[in-house]
Motif scaffolding. Sequence first.
Motif, mmCIF file in Angstrom:
data_model
loop_
_atom_site.group_PDB
_atom_site.id
_atom_site.type_symbol
_atom_site.label_atom_id
_atom_site.label_comp_id
_atom_site.label_asym_id
_atom_site.label_seq_id
_atom_site.Cartn_x
_atom_site.Cartn_y
_atom_site.Cartn_z
ATOM 1 N N ILE A 2 0.861 -1.186 0.000
ATOM 2 C CA ILE A 2 0.000 0.000 0.000
ATOM 3 C C ILE A 2 0.891 1.228 0.000
ATOM 4 O O ILE A 2 1.790 1.350 0.820
ATOM 5 C CB ILE A 2 -0.913 0.030 1.243
ATOM 6 C CG1 ILE A 2 -1.856 -1.165 1.243
ATOM 7 C CG2 ILE A 2 -1.715 1.314 1.281
ATOM 8 C CD1 ILE A 2 -2.727 -1.227 2.479
ATOM 9 N N GLU A 3 0.597 2.150 -0.910
ATOM 10 C CA GLU A 3 1.368 3.390 -0.990
ATOM 11 C C GLU A 3 0.573 4.500 -0.308
ATOM 12 O O GLU A 3 -0.482 4.907 -0.782
ATOM 13 C CB GLU A 3 1.650 3.738 -2.451
ATOM 14 C CG GLU A 3 2.628 4.876 -2.588
ATOM 15 C CD GLU A 3 3.069 5.091 -4.029
ATOM 16 O OE1 GLU A 3 3.110 6.260 -4.442
ATOM 17 O OE2 GLU A 3 3.355 4.110 -4.721
ATOM 18 N N ILE A 4 1.109 4.977 0.825
ATOM 19 C CA ILE A 4 0.461 6.046 1.574
ATOM 20 C C ILE A 4 0.823 7.396 0.966
ATOM 21 O O ILE A 4 -0.021 8.256 0.773
ATOM 22 C CB ILE A 4 0.861 6.002 3.061
ATOM 23 C CG1 ILE A 4 0.559 4.630 3.670
ATOM 24 C CG2 ILE A 4 0.193 7.105 3.851
ATOM 25 C CD1 ILE A 4 -0.877 4.194 3.577
ATOM 26 N N THR A 9 5.408 3.596 2.279
ATOM 27 C CA THR A 9 4.652 2.446 1.800
ATOM 28 C C THR A 9 4.570 1.401 2.910
ATOM 29 O O THR A 9 5.426 1.349 3.786
ATOM 30 C CB THR A 9 5.307 1.807 0.565
ATOM 31 O OG1 THR A 9 6.651 1.450 0.899
ATOM 32 C CG2 THR A 9 5.295 2.727 -0.628
ATOM 33 N N LEU A 88 -8.138 -3.469 2.288
ATOM 34 C CA LEU A 88 -6.896 -2.723 2.067
ATOM 35 C C LEU A 88 -7.171 -1.242 1.835
ATOM 36 O O LEU A 88 -6.442 -0.376 2.322
ATOM 37 C CB LEU A 88 -6.117 -3.321 0.890
ATOM 38 C CG LEU A 88 -5.530 -4.714 1.131
ATOM 39 C CD1 LEU A 88 -4.992 -5.301 -0.164
ATOM 40 C CD2 LEU A 88 -4.460 -4.681 2.200
ATOM 41 N N ALA A 89 -8.246 -0.942 1.102
ATOM 42 C CA ALA A 89 -8.609 0.461 0.854
ATOM 43 C C ALA A 89 -9.009 1.156 2.145
ATOM 44 O O ALA A 89 -8.660 2.325 2.368
ATOM 45 C CB ALA A 89 -9.746 0.533 -0.167
ATOM 46 N N GLU A 92 -5.853 1.865 4.102
ATOM 47 C CA GLU A 92 -5.167 3.003 3.482
ATOM 48 C C GLU A 92 -5.856 4.316 3.846
ATOM 49 O O GLU A 92 -5.205 5.298 4.201
ATOM 50 C CB GLU A 92 -5.147 2.818 1.959
ATOM 51 C CG GLU A 92 -4.437 3.910 1.213
ATOM 52 C CD GLU A 92 -4.448 3.705 -0.288
ATOM 53 O OE1 GLU A 92 -4.026 4.628 -1.006
ATOM 54 O OE2 GLU A 92 -4.878 2.634 -0.755
ATOM 55 N N GLN A 93 -7.178 4.321 3.816
ATOM 56 C CA GLN A 93 -7.931 5.535 4.139
ATOM 57 C C GLN A 93 -7.738 5.936 5.592
ATOM 58 O O GLN A 93 -7.594 7.106 5.911
ATOM 59 C CB GLN A 93 -9.408 5.313 3.826
ATOM 60 C CG GLN A 93 -10.241 6.551 3.948
ATOM 61 C CD GLN A 93 -11.459 6.356 4.822
ATOM 62 O OE1 GLN A 93 -11.847 5.242 5.128
ATOM 63 N NE2 GLN A 93 -12.038 7.439 5.250
ATOM 64 N N LYS A 96 -4.219 7.398 5.879
ATOM 65 C CA LYS A 96 -4.142 8.707 5.223
ATOM 66 C C LYS A 96 -4.896 9.781 6.010
ATOM 67 O O LYS A 96 -4.560 10.958 5.933
ATOM 68 C CB LYS A 96 -4.692 8.628 3.794
ATOM 69 C CG LYS A 96 -3.714 8.036 2.816
ATOM 70 C CD LYS A 96 -4.239 8.070 1.397
ATOM 71 C CE LYS A 96 -3.201 7.539 0.426
ATOM 72 N NZ LYS A 96 -3.702 7.519 -0.951
#
Length: 138
Positions: A2-4, A9, A88-89, A92-93, A96
């Motif tokens: 996952i790329e933040i 990452t 995963l999304a 990531e959210q 972020k």
Amino acid sequence: MIEISSYITIKAHEIELIPIRAQGAGGQNVNKVSSAIHLRFDIGNSSLPDVYKQRLLSLSDRRITKEGIIIIKAQLHRTQEKNKLDALARLEQLIKSITVVAKTRRATKPSRNSQRKRLDSKKKHGQNKALRRSNNDS
């Protein structure tokens, strides 16, 4: 992976994805297919910068345990792959969301003109009520 951001990452081996059986309606199929995903991410043992770790641990989010593990259960979709992408999304959210620093609020005073307008409208409203009161007395 996952790329933040461009320099931060999360490696795939830091995220634990466990297939589980989904809850809810689905007939006989729901009892034999593990389509839901249980995502576990240990904040303390991750490669995130210390600032991010501290912000995540200070969040009052029910998905973060006292031990500092993020647990996300994804069972919205019918397929395991879509649930994996959803989990995963959501991770990531969540990460972020802590990167954005809220602006500090500065206390302001209303302008003299706005104060005068407010008082004038209050006076006018009071006069209207007083006129109504005098009309009802007669």
